[in-house]
Design an enzyme around this catalytic site. Structure first.
Site, PDB file in Angstrom:
ATOM      1  N   ASN A  98       0.817  -1.221   0.000  1.00  0.00           N
ATOM      2  CA  ASN A  98       0.000   0.000   0.000  1.00  0.00           C
ATOM      3  C   ASN A  98       0.850   1.271   0.000  1.00  0.00           C
ATOM      4  O   ASN A  98       0.429   2.285  -0.530  1.00  0.00           O
ATOM      5  CB  ASN A  98      -0.906  -0.031   1.242  1.00  0.00           C
ATOM      6  CG  ASN A  98      -1.526   1.323   1.515  1.00  0.00           C
ATOM      7  OD1 ASN A  98      -2.431   1.759   0.805  1.00  0.00           O
ATOM      8  ND2 ASN A  98      -1.017   2.026   2.527  1.00  0.00           N
ATOM      9  N   SER A 149      -3.114  -0.065  -6.703  1.00  0.00           N
ATOM     10  CA  SER A 149      -2.753   0.582  -7.961  1.00  0.00           C
ATOM     11  C   SER A 149      -3.492   1.916  -8.093  1.00  0.00           C
ATOM     12  O   SER A 149      -3.883   2.521  -7.085  1.00  0.00           O
ATOM     13  CB  SER A 149      -3.050  -0.350  -9.133  1.00  0.00           C
ATOM     14  OG  SER A 149      -2.499   0.185 -10.316  1.00  0.00           O
ATOM     15  N   TYR A 163       4.456   8.612 -11.659  1.00  0.00           N
ATOM     16  CA  TYR A 163       3.642   7.828 -10.712  1.00  0.00           C
ATOM     17  C   TYR A 163       2.874   6.737 -11.457  1.00  0.00           C
ATOM     18  O   TYR A 163       2.910   5.559 -11.081  1.00  0.00           O
ATOM     19  CB  TYR A 163       2.693   8.792  -9.992  1.00  0.00           C
ATOM     20  CG  TYR A 163       1.643   8.162  -9.119  1.00  0.00           C
ATOM     21  CD1 TYR A 163       1.941   7.730  -7.833  1.00  0.00           C
ATOM     22  CD2 TYR A 163       0.322   8.029  -9.574  1.00  0.00           C
ATOM     23  CE1 TYR A 163       0.964   7.170  -7.025  1.00  0.00           C
ATOM     24  CE2 TYR A 163      -0.670   7.477  -8.769  1.00  0.00           C
ATOM     25  CZ  TYR A 163      -0.344   7.045  -7.496  1.00  0.00           C
ATOM     26  OH  TYR A 163      -1.314   6.495  -6.696  1.00  0.00           O
ATOM     27  N   LYS A 167       3.338   2.618 -11.107  1.00  0.00           N
ATOM     28  CA  LYS A 167       2.217   1.738 -10.731  1.00  0.00           C
ATOM     29  C   LYS A 167       1.938   0.729 -11.853  1.00  0.00           C
ATOM     30  O   LYS A 167       1.656  -0.443 -11.601  1.00  0.00           O
ATOM     31  CB  LYS A 167       0.957   2.584 -10.468  1.00  0.00           C
ATOM     32  CG  LYS A 167       1.016   3.418  -9.197  1.00  0.00           C
ATOM     33  CD  LYS A 167       0.775   2.560  -7.969  1.00  0.00           C
ATOM     34  CE  LYS A 167       0.523   3.410  -6.737  1.00  0.00           C
ATOM     35  NZ  LYS A 167       0.369   2.596  -5.528  1.00  0.00           N
TER      36      LYS A 167
END
Ligand SMILES: NC(=O)c1ccc[n+]([C@@H]2O[C@H](COP(=O)([O-])OP(=O)(O)OC[C@H]3O[C@@H](n4cnc5c(N)ncnc54)[C@H](OP(=O)(O)O)[C@@H]3O)[C@@H](O)[C@H]2O)c1
Length: 173
Positions: A98, A149, A163, A167
């Site tokens: 997470n 995600s 980012y 992911k």
């Protein structure tokens, strides 16, 4: 002929969760949710001393089902947290990747260092933990890995290119 893949099973008992980035947001919400639903949680964060109230809340949970451990997913050796827990007899059933953060800016304006730092937390860190946890799960024929995600991994967002790419890299594993 190749041997059939071993079947994974879902145990009918409370599970042991390890959650990264428990000191805020989704991480602490999920920690509380799992505890309330009867599971055992190893909550983790980079610097537990920064959130003493949360650490106390989790560790004082009835039945001793909550525990807080220091874990920085950027640490190349972060998988040792899982090996140490397993050695202690704590079998990780659910690994939740997470922990995360986002660098913002037009892609051409980001430095290579910023992009690498983003990949470190969102891709290499989770992969390290997967590499540590999954062999135990396979041996026990039970285990779940959850990776938080983002829509930005599916559809480019202005200012969130690095980012989304990091992911998407993990989604592709
Ligand atoms: N919020 C959203 O709208 C949204 C949408 C889609 C996906 N997500 C994803 O969901 C996850 C959680 O998001 P959130 O909004 O709950 O974030 P948040 O409130 O900012 O919390 C981020 C957590 O990640 C931890 N963290 C950051 N870098 C870390 C590292 N190197 N090692 C270990 N822990 C680290 C932080 O802990 P410390 O700083 O205390 O160490 C904090 O507990 C992230 O992966 C994020 O990308 C969020």
């Amino acid at each position: 002929m190749a041997a059939p893949a071993p079947k994974m099973t879902a145990p009918n008992r409370p599970l042991n969760w390890l959650i990264t980035g428990s000191s805020a947001g989704f991480g602490i919400a999920l920690t509380r949710h799992a505890l309330v639903n009867g599971h055992t949680v190893i909550a983790t964060s980079r610097n537990p001393s920064r959130t003493p109230d949360l650490v106390r809340e989790v560790e004082s949970h009835p039945d001793g089902r909550g525990r807080w451990v220091k874990l920085d997913v950027d640490d190349p050796d972060c998988g040792s947290v899982i090996h140490d827990l397993e050695k202690e007899g704590v079998e990780i059933d659910v690994l939740v990747n997470n922990a995360g953060w986002s660098v913002h800016g037009p892609v051409e304006g980001l430095t290579e260092e910023e992009v690498r730092a983003q990949m470190e937390t969102l891709y290499f860190g989770p992969v390290r933990l997967i590499r540590a946890a999954v062999p135990y799960m396979r041996r026990r024929r039970t285990g779940i890995v959850v990776c938080n995600s983002t829509g930005a991994a599916l559809e480019a967002r202005e200012s969130m290119g690095a980012y989304g790419a990091a992911k998407a890299a993990l989604d592709g594993e």
